[in-house]
Design an enzyme around this catalytic site. Sequence first.
Site, mmCIF file in Angstrom:
data_model
loop_
_atom_site.group_PDB
_atom_site.id
_atom_site.type_symbol
_atom_site.label_atom_id
_atom_site.label_comp_id
_atom_site.label_asym_id
_atom_site.label_seq_id
_atom_site.Cartn_x
_atom_site.Cartn_y
_atom_site.Cartn_z
ATOM 1 N N GLY A 26 0.838 -1.190 0.000
ATOM 2 C CA GLY A 26 0.000 0.000 0.000
ATOM 3 C C GLY A 26 0.871 1.237 0.000
ATOM 4 N N PRO A 32 5.560 4.565 0.669
ATOM 5 C CG PRO A 32 7.216 3.560 -0.648
ATOM 6 C CD PRO A 32 6.839 4.867 0.000
ATOM 7 C CG ASP A 145 -6.273 11.171 6.659
ATOM 8 O OD1 ASP A 145 -7.326 11.613 6.150
ATOM 9 O OD2 ASP A 145 -5.379 10.618 5.998
#
Length: 207
Positions: A26, A32, A145
């Site tokens: 992901g 990454p 988030d």
Amino acid sequence: MSAQPVKIKTVSILEDYTIDWTQKLGTGINGPVRPCQHKRSEDRFALKLLLDKPGARAEVNLHSRCSGHANIVKIIEVFSNEVQFPGEPAPKSRLLVVMELMDGGELFDRISKQKRFTERQAVILTKQIASAVLQCHSLNIAHRDLKPENLLLKDNSEDSPVKLSDFGFAKVDDGTLMTPHFTPYYVAPQVSTSLTPIAQLEYKLHF
């Protein structure tokens, strides 16, 4: 959990781990994620790579402080090494964050595939997510988030636990933090207009 900064090792990660550079698990806000394996135990982990900058160190420290909770992805250890990616003219200093491997993938993908959940399934997931957020807030940390892509499933079983990840937007909040930070498609209108401190708003809007 301790408020001390996470210990960052400067020895080569390759002394202890084998990294699969060909596979990507992901991509977080800042870097990454690739699979890796501990050479002695043969246990498998996820490896997040971040450019070694103050913001990345802050992210790792905040995540580490929260990661003792059952519903927050655990940080195993952190290295600072020179790493050169394809296409780069020279190696760059990067943080290599070894984390528990979440084989079930993102909650987003399960929602997309499953389409609907039973009331019992929804209650269990919501309770776990709320517990993770409360852990952050108990340490005066606002995640900022929350979204299905940042909620990972431990395995592919129907009752797999869900865990909060990616603290790239996280920030210490003593109750006065007013600066919003978010992924646009998931933000509620109140975040950009409210005068309520972010941590309080984060919990109220989601739960």
